[in-house]
Design a protein around this motif. Structure first.
Motif, PDB file in Angstrom:
ATOM      1  N   VAL A  67      21.470  23.262  50.677  1.00  0.00           N
ATOM      2  CA  VAL A  67      20.776  24.498  50.278  1.00  0.00           C
ATOM      3  C   VAL A  67      21.364  25.018  48.970  1.00  0.00           C
ATOM      4  N   GLU A  68      22.706  25.022  48.878  1.00  0.00           N
ATOM      5  CA  GLU A  68      23.365  25.501  47.653  1.00  0.00           C
ATOM      6  C   GLU A  68      23.047  24.600  46.475  1.00  0.00           C
ATOM      7  N   TRP A  69      23.049  23.284  46.702  1.00  0.00           N
ATOM      8  CA  TRP A  69      22.669  22.359  45.632  1.00  0.00           C
ATOM      9  C   TRP A  69      21.231  22.612  45.188  1.00  0.00           C
ATOM     10  N   GLY A  70      20.371  22.933  46.149  1.00  0.00           N
ATOM     11  CA  GLY A  70      18.980  23.226  45.826  1.00  0.00           C
ATOM     12  C   GLY A  70      18.856  24.445  44.925  1.00  0.00           C
ATOM     13  N   LYS A  71      19.625  25.493  45.222  1.00  0.00           N
ATOM     14  CA  LYS A  71      19.595  26.694  44.376  1.00  0.00           C
ATOM     15  C   LYS A  71      20.093  26.373  42.969  1.00  0.00           C
ATOM     16  N   ALA A  72      21.218  25.662  42.906  1.00  0.00           N
ATOM     17  CA  ALA A  72      21.785  25.307  41.602  1.00  0.00           C
ATOM     18  C   ALA A  72      20.808  24.456  40.800  1.00  0.00           C
ATOM     19  N   ASN A  73      20.183  23.481  41.449  1.00  0.00           N
ATOM     20  CA  ASN A  73      19.288  22.588  40.728  1.00  0.00           C
ATOM     21  C   ASN A  73      17.973  23.258  40.347  1.00  0.00           C
ATOM     22  N   THR A  74      17.566  24.256  41.092  1.00  0.00           N
ATOM     23  CA  THR A  74      16.382  25.025  40.688  1.00  0.00           C
ATOM     24  C   THR A  74      16.647  25.717  39.357  1.00  0.00           C
ATOM     25  N   TYR A  75      17.821  26.345  39.217  1.00  0.00           N
ATOM     26  CA  TYR A  75      18.192  26.942  37.927  1.00  0.00           C
ATOM     27  C   TYR A  75      18.282  25.861  36.847  1.00  0.00           C
ATOM     28  N   LEU A  76      18.851  24.714  37.225  1.00  0.00           N
ATOM     29  CA  LEU A  76      19.029  23.642  36.251  1.00  0.00           C
ATOM     30  C   LEU A  76      17.688  23.164  35.706  1.00  0.00           C
ATOM     31  N   TYR A  77      16.718  22.939  36.586  1.00  0.00           N
ATOM     32  CA  TYR A  77      15.429  22.416  36.127  1.00  0.00           C
ATOM     33  C   TYR A  77      14.664  23.466  35.321  1.00  0.00           C
ATOM     34  N   GLN A  78      14.878  24.725  35.623  1.00  0.00           N
ATOM     35  CA  GLN A  78      14.317  25.790  34.781  1.00  0.00           C
ATOM     36  C   GLN A  78      14.970  25.742  33.394  1.00  0.00           C
ATOM     37  N   LEU A  79      16.290  25.474  33.397  1.00  0.00           N
ATOM     38  CA  LEU A  79      17.021  25.366  32.128  1.00  0.00           C
ATOM     39  C   LEU A  79      16.529  24.187  31.311  1.00  0.00           C
ATOM     40  N   TRP A  80      16.371  23.028  31.973  1.00  0.00           N
ATOM     41  CA  TRP A  80      15.893  21.827  31.282  1.00  0.00           C
ATOM     42  C   TRP A  80      14.474  22.014  30.748  1.00  0.00           C
ATOM     43  N   SER A  81      13.736  22.924  31.349  1.00  0.00           N
ATOM     44  CA  SER A  81      12.384  23.208  30.860  1.00  0.00           C
ATOM     45  C   SER A  81      12.401  24.166  29.671  1.00  0.00           C
ATOM     46  N   GLY A  82      13.599  24.550  29.219  1.00  0.00           N
ATOM     47  CA  GLY A  82      13.726  25.407  28.042  1.00  0.00           C
ATOM     48  C   GLY A  82      13.841  26.872  28.365  1.00  0.00           C
ATOM     49  N   GLY A  83      14.012  27.217  29.620  1.00  0.00           N
ATOM     50  CA  GLY A  83      14.086  28.620  30.021  1.00  0.00           C
ATOM     51  C   GLY A  83      15.442  29.234  29.709  1.00  0.00           C
ATOM     52  N   ALA A  84      15.525  30.029  28.657  1.00  0.00           N
ATOM     53  CA  ALA A  84      16.785  30.647  28.250  1.00  0.00           C
ATOM     54  C   ALA A  84      17.319  31.581  29.326  1.00  0.00           C
ATOM     55  N   ASP A  85      16.413  32.235  30.069  1.00  0.00           N
ATOM     56  CA  ASP A  85      16.847  33.165  31.125  1.00  0.00           C
ATOM     57  C   ASP A  85      17.657  32.452  32.208  1.00  0.00           C
ATOM     58  N   ALA A  86      17.346  31.174  32.403  1.00  0.00           N
ATOM     59  CA  ALA A  86      18.031  30.421  33.462  1.00  0.00           C
ATOM     60  C   ALA A  86      19.477  30.120  33.111  1.00  0.00           C
ATOM     61  N   LEU A  87      19.816  30.201  31.815  1.00  0.00           N
ATOM     62  CA  LEU A  87      21.159  29.809  31.372  1.00  0.00           C
ATOM     63  C   LEU A  87      22.243  30.625  32.071  1.00  0.00           C
ATOM     64  N   HIS A  88      22.177  31.929  31.963  1.00  0.00           N
ATOM     65  CA  HIS A  88      23.216  32.765  32.569  1.00  0.00           C
ATOM     66  C   HIS A  88      23.014  32.918  34.074  1.00  0.00           C
ATOM     67  N   ASN A  89      21.776  32.800  34.542  1.00  0.00           N
ATOM     68  CA  ASN A  89      21.555  32.790  35.995  1.00  0.00           C
ATOM     69  C   ASN A  89      22.271  31.600  36.632  1.00  0.00           C
ATOM     70  N   TYR A  90      22.153  30.454  35.972  1.00  0.00           N
ATOM     71  CA  TYR A  90      22.801  29.221  36.439  1.00  0.00           C
ATOM     72  C   TYR A  90      24.325  29.399  36.409  1.00  0.00           C
ATOM     73  N   ALA A  91      24.843  29.927  35.292  1.00  0.00           N
ATOM     74  CA  ALA A  91      26.291  30.117  35.159  1.00  0.00           C
ATOM     75  C   ALA A  91      26.814  31.111  36.196  1.00  0.00           C
ATOM     76  N   ASN A  92      26.096  32.195  36.411  1.00  0.00           N
ATOM     77  CA  ASN A  92      26.528  33.197  37.395  1.00  0.00           C
ATOM     78  C   ASN A  92      26.510  32.632  38.806  1.00  0.00           C
ATOM     79  N   PHE A  93      25.513  31.791  39.084  1.00  0.00           N
ATOM     80  CA  PHE A  93      25.426  31.199  40.425  1.00  0.00           C
ATOM     81  C   PHE A  93      26.623  30.298  40.697  1.00  0.00           C
ATOM     82  N   VAL A  94      26.936  29.395  39.763  1.00  0.00           N
ATOM     83  CA  VAL A  94      28.026  28.441  40.021  1.00  0.00           C
ATOM     84  C   VAL A  94      29.391  29.109  39.957  1.00  0.00           C
ATOM     85  N   ALA A  95      29.477  30.288  39.322  1.00  0.00           N
ATOM     86  CA  ALA A  95      30.755  31.003  39.300  1.00  0.00           C
ATOM     87  C   ALA A  95      31.228  31.317  40.709  1.00  0.00           C
ATOM     88  N   ASP A  96      30.282  31.488  41.623  1.00  0.00           N
ATOM     89  CA  ASP A  96      30.620  31.741  43.029  1.00  0.00           C
ATOM     90  C   ASP A  96      30.771  30.450  43.827  1.00  0.00           C
TER      91      ASP A  96
END
Length: 459
Positions: free
Chosen positions: A289-318
């Protein structure tokens, strides 16, 4: 070479010792000792140890002579097995090499020798086990048996190390034997093969093996709950279903099919179909489940979504166990889309030395992490150069560090990447950096010359 009886008799005479006195010292019945000296009784390994100790000799002093003793009366696995185990304990592989081919002159001994190999493998005496597996597999090379396949599988596992190209070649040799294994062992073997092929970026084959893993694991899961499955794989069967979907999402990511990747995320991140409800199940389900959340942010990031950048970083910080993998993805995305990630690099700088990565990421395959780290160094070098082209020293040092690490793990793909990047930035390098590159390039050529092979990752 003197036999054990001759050595023992010389010792007794030299020390003016009676047979009964020596039997007391060795803790061997005097009648038994007498029959041993007369040559009418074989010597057991326990008795060998007792005799050696009583004579004050090194534990393995009589091992060479005992190889002959193994065959002096009749071939007995009950006598040979404990000797092989003792040889493994004391590192006397030379004795095992002499014994095993002789035993296998009679192929009916292949099954018990295989059982000894399994004992050695379980106790982590891997090199000794490999000698047995190799000889048993040679004896059965014309058989399409599960035992032959298991020998090849064990040899594949024993052969895995930090050399990525060597691992790949071992995988190619073993792959033909996978479908001869029991389905439970097939699941473990497929996962191991996938992990190796990921490090050399053989994504088409990775996807095929993941598809096969899914097919077998889904069938086995139903059989297990119908009470028709006996042998169990290393991990719960549902793990291989989840892992198969995870791998297929990674393949989609590699091909930039982010919609497809997200479809697989929705499968492995929703595990309400799993019937087990124990502590292990809850842990594994939560992990996916956690990998799924992280990878959802990742694939948004790979699609060019700048908003996903810090969302992804904040998620993995925990989730500290995910930080390095996330960071390597963030650096790649920054190079592709021009993101400024200096604040993220500073935030997670404690997670980037490889020593820290090795210690923190126990759930990841070591070879995959090593390959990812080599790529991370070159990617970070590119980012640093783009960010500050007037101060290229840091970038060039990262690329050289990446090349050095790639040489150590024999990652041909990353060696080529780092060498290409250095040539691209050569005009910015000082004399010391050029000399370091020359030395590393010579090491690359030396490795290739010694192996005398075409780099398989690029065939």
């Amino acid at each position: 070479m003197e036999n054990i009886r001759e050595i023992l008799m010389k010792y007794i005479r030299k020390n003016n010792m009676s047979h009964s006195r020596f039997s007391e010292l060795a803790g061997i019945n005097s009648g038994t000792l007498s029959r041993i000296l007369q040559g009418s009784r074989p010597i057991s390994v326990r008795q060998l140890d007792s005799i050696t100790k009583a004579m004050g000799l090194a534990e393995d002093f009589l091992f060479d002579a005992y190889v002959e003793e193994c065959f002096a009366f009749f071939v007995s696995i009950r006598r040979i097995r404990p000797f092989i185990l003792r040889c493994a304990e004391l590192g006397r592989l030379d004795c095992i090499e002499r014994i095993v081919p002789h035993v296998l002159d009679n192929l009916s001994y292949a099954p018990p020798l295989f059982d000894v190999a399994e004992e050695l493998f379980a106790s982590k005496h891997h090199q000794a086990a490999a000698l047995l597996y190799d000889n048993v597999s040679k004896g059965e090379k014309f058989q399409h048996s599960e035992r032959l396949a298991l020998c090849r599988y064990r040899l594949f596992l024993i052969g895995l190390g930090t050399d990525l190209e060597s691992n790949y070649r071992a995988a190619m040799v073993f792959e033909d034997y996978v479908n001869r294994l029991h389905e439970a062992d097939q699941l473990d073997a497929l996962k191991r093969l996938i992990d190796v092929l990921v490090t050399v970026h053989k994504w088409k084959r990775v996807d095929e093996l993941a598809e096969e893993m899914l097919r077998i694991s889904q069938i086995q899961y139903e059989l297990q709950h119908a009470g028709e499955s006996e042998k169990k794989p290393e991990k719960p069967i549902y793990f291989y279903i989840l892992y198969g979907w995870l791998v297929r999402s990674a393949v989609c990511e590699e091909y930039k099919d982010y919609a497809g990747a997200l479809r697989y995320v929705s499968l492995y991140a929703k595990a309400d179909w799993i019937r087990e409800d124990d502590e292990e199940a809850r842990f594994l389900i939560n992990q996916f489940v956690e990998w799924g959340k992280a990878n959802t942010y990742l694939y948004q990031l790979w699609s060019g979504g700048a908003d996903a950048l810090h969302n992804y970083a904040n998620f993995v910080a925990d989730h500290p166990e995910e930080i390095f993998v996330a960071l390597s993805n963030i650096v790649q995305a920054a190079n592709q889309f021009g993101f400024d990630i200096d604040d993220i690099l500073e935030r997670f700088k404690a997670y980037t030395p490889f020593q820290a990565i090795e210690g923190r990421y126990g759930q990841y395959n070591k070879s995959i992490l090593g390959e990812k780290y080599a790529q991370f160094l070159s990617d970070l070098g590119v980012y640093k150069f783009k960010k500050d082209p007037k101060n290229p020293g840091n970038a060039i040092n990262l690329i050289l560090e990446g090349l050095d690490f790639s040489v150590k793990i024999n990652s041909v793909r990353n060696m080529i990447t780092c060498m290409t990047l250095f040539e691209q930035y050569r005009d910015y390098a000082d004399q010391e950096e050029k000399m370091k590159f020359k030395k590393l390039a010579s090491e690359v050529h030396r490795i290739n010359a010694e192996k005398n092979v075409v780099p398989l990752s690029f065939v």
